[in-house]
Design a protein around this motif. Structure first.
Motif, PDB file in Angstrom:
ATOM      1  N   ASP A 167       1.202  -0.728  -0.020  1.00  0.00           N
ATOM      2  CA  ASP A 167       0.344  -0.180  -0.329  1.00  0.00           C
ATOM      3  C   ASP A 167       0.956   0.937  -0.131  1.00  0.00           C
ATOM      4  O   ASP A 167       1.492   1.080   0.441  1.00  0.00           O
ATOM      5  CB  ASP A 167      -0.962  -0.227   1.296  1.00  0.00           C
ATOM      6  N   ASP A 197       0.510   5.062   0.793  1.00  0.00           N
ATOM      7  CA  ASP A 197      -0.895   6.114   0.760  1.00  0.00           C
ATOM      8  C   ASP A 197      -0.049   7.575   0.856  1.00  0.00           C
ATOM      9  O   ASP A 197      -1.227   8.083   0.979  1.00  0.00           O
ATOM     10  CB  ASP A 197      -0.905   5.973   2.461  1.00  0.00           C
ATOM     11  N   HIS A 214       3.472  -1.289   3.366  1.00  0.00           N
ATOM     12  CA  HIS A 214       3.531   0.013   3.737  1.00  0.00           C
ATOM     13  C   HIS A 214       4.799   0.771   2.798  1.00  0.00           C
ATOM     14  O   HIS A 214       5.954   0.274   3.530  1.00  0.00           O
ATOM     15  CB  HIS A 214       3.139   0.326   4.049  1.00  0.00           C
TER      16      HIS A 214
HETATM   17 ZN   LIG Z   1      -3.695   2.634   2.921  1.00  0.00          ZN
END
Ligand SMILES: [Zn+2]
Length: 306
Positions: free
Chosen positions: A10, A12, A236
């Protein structure tokens, strides 16, 4: 038996895209591992997440435990509040095509990550549609084609969001936490979009809990790969692509040495959809997870046990 593992990455924030993604692409490329990257392509309003402190049990504790100011940087934590949220898509123009050229999957992680994370539960179909189409417009501008996969920010999925995602033509989504791929059921209604859930805990959930180090966290993940069932791990760009890059690279080496095979979620989805009648339906509910502030959308039970 060595396990099978899908890496869901991910992205972000702008910093995660600019610094974390190239760092991860480098260590994955060195090991010939292909992964699935999901990028939020709207404004980076991460600073607004700070206001969750006042609304969600556990958020402040998590911010401090995971040393969020050190991981994300002070500037990122002010985006969308004292500083305007910069566009992540503007910085993705070179990075996304390079990822797909290297054999990785690129999908959409929403548009405004914070807006979806904090507001998906109250969004109308028109609002979800607008969020998805803004992301798709940026994706098409950058990659020349629409994204084929979607991962909901913050694992926030509702019947409304899933209905919109199915209508928007995605091949599958990875919106929830669960055990195995399924058709999400909301009340009596089964959503026609394949869901491939994240099956393992994330580093930011457990890092620092009872003094757990990043290396010890990856020891736990390695142990979980022997279950016989393919697993999906969400990482992440801001964390494993940042301060925990070395621990993550070490984890990849140990996984490869023990025979773990890596797959992309889109390849797995294509395999699964060849025999779609074998995929079971499971209810989605909103629940808590250890170390995560607020609620996430979860797969109710193993379909076999239903
Ligand atoms: Zn996220």
């Amino acid at each position: 038996m060595a396990g099978r593992l899908g890496l869901k990455i991910d992205v972000d924030t702008l910093d995660g895209l600019r610094k974390g993604v190239p760092a991860l692409a480098r260590i994955l490329g060195e090991r010939r591992i292909r992964a699935s990257f999901f990028v939020a392509l709207g404004p980076d309003n991460s600073g607004r997440a700070i206001f969750r402190v006042f609304k969600q049990r556990g958020f402040l504790e998590k911010m401090l435990r995971t040393r969020a100011p050190a991981v994300y940087g002070l500037k990122t934590m002010l985006y969308g509040t004292l500083l305007p949220g910069p566009s992540i898509a503007a910085a993705a123009t070179d990075i996304l095509p390079r990822l797909t050229a290297a054999g990785h999957e690129a999908g959409l992680h929403g548009y405004d990550h914070v807006r979806w994370h904090d507001g998906a539960g109250r969004m109308t179909a028109a609002q979800v549609w607008d969020e998805v189409q803004r992301g798709q417009r940026e994706f098409i501008r950058i990659c020349g084609r629409p994204a084929r996969s979607f991962a909901a920010p913050g694992w926030q999925a509702t019947e409304v969001s899933r209905t919109v995602l199915a209508a928007a033509g995605f091949r599958y989504a990875s919106d929830t936490r669960g055990q195995c791929p399924y058709w999400p059921r909301f009340g009596p209604r089964v959503n026609p979009l394949l869901e491939i859930p994240t099956t393992l805990p994330t580093l930011d959930e457990l890092w620092g809990m009872n003094g757990l180090t990043d290396k010890e966290f990856f020891d736990l993940i390695l142990c979980r790969l022997d279950s016989g069932r393919p697993q999906v791990f969400t990482l992440h760009a801001e964390i494993e692509g940042g301060p925990c890059l070395d621990a993550f690279a070490d984890f990849l080496d140990r996984a490869l040495a023990s025979g773990v095979q890596f797959f992309t979620l889109e390849d797995w989805a294509a395999e699964l959809l060849k025999h779609s009648q074998r995929i079971a339906a499971a209810a989605v509910y909103s629940g808590r997870l250890p170390g995560r502030a607020g609620m996430v959308s979860r797969q109710a039970e193993l379909p076999e046990a239903a």
